[in-house]
Scaffold this motif. Structure first.
Motif, short mmCIF file in Angstrom:
data_model
loop_
_atom_site.label_atom_id
_atom_site.label_comp_id
_atom_site.label_asym_id
_atom_site.label_seq_id
_atom_site.Cartn_x
_atom_site.Cartn_y
_atom_site.Cartn_z
N MET A 1 0.83 -1.12 -0.20
CA MET A 1 0.10 0.04 -0.15
C MET A 1 0.99 1.35 -0.10
N TYR A 2 0.45 2.17 -0.78
CA TYR A 2 1.22 3.52 -0.78
C TYR A 2 0.96 4.18 0.44
N ILE A 3 2.25 4.66 0.83
CA ILE A 3 2.16 5.29 2.19
C ILE A 3 2.27 6.96 1.96
N CYS A 4 3.36 7.31 1.16
CA CYS A 4 3.74 8.47 0.55
C CYS A 4 3.43 8.73 -0.80
N LEU A 5 2.41 9.39 -1.07
CA LEU A 5 1.98 9.54 -2.50
C LEU A 5 2.96 10.28 -3.08
N CYS A 6 3.36 11.38 -2.48
CA CYS A 6 4.44 12.25 -2.98
C CYS A 6 5.51 11.64 -3.63
N LYS A 7 6.13 10.70 -3.03
CA LYS A 7 7.29 10.10 -3.50
C LYS A 7 7.13 8.61 -3.99
N SER A 8 5.71 8.06 -3.76
CA SER A 8 5.56 6.65 -4.23
C SER A 8 6.28 5.67 -3.31
N ARG A 46 5.84 6.34 10.34
CA ARG A 46 6.63 6.26 11.57
C ARG A 46 5.91 4.99 12.30
N GLU A 47 4.62 5.05 12.29
CA GLU A 47 4.01 3.74 12.73
C GLU A 47 4.30 2.31 12.30
N ILE A 48 4.52 2.44 10.96
CA ILE A 48 5.04 1.36 10.32
C ILE A 48 6.36 0.87 10.36
N PHE A 49 7.32 1.93 10.50
CA PHE A 49 8.66 1.88 10.99
C PHE A 49 8.77 1.25 12.26
#
Length: 67
Positions: A1-8, A46-49
């Protein structure tokens, strides 16, 4: 799933970065160019990290057999 849409950046990429030795969120963020544009993904990233780091530490072998 995309987390950061700006940087894909995907959740899998974050988990992979942790598995490959990313020990701090700042290090992973810099490596993936994460949360560097609008910043809206920072909290979930950060949660995923944190989840990934915890999972990685729990699965790390903390002892070894002596011959």
């Amino acid at each position: 799933m995309y987390i950061c849409l700006c940087k894909s950046v995907t959740d899998s990429q974050i988990r992979e970065a942790v598995a490959n030795g990313g020990k701090s969120f700042g290090q992973v963020r810099k490596q993936l160019n994460l949360a560097s544009q609008c910043g809206k993904c920072g909290m979930i990233a950060r949660e995923i990290f944190n989840e990934s780091l915890q999972h990685h530490v729990e699965n790390e072998q903390l002892f070894y057999a002596v011959s």
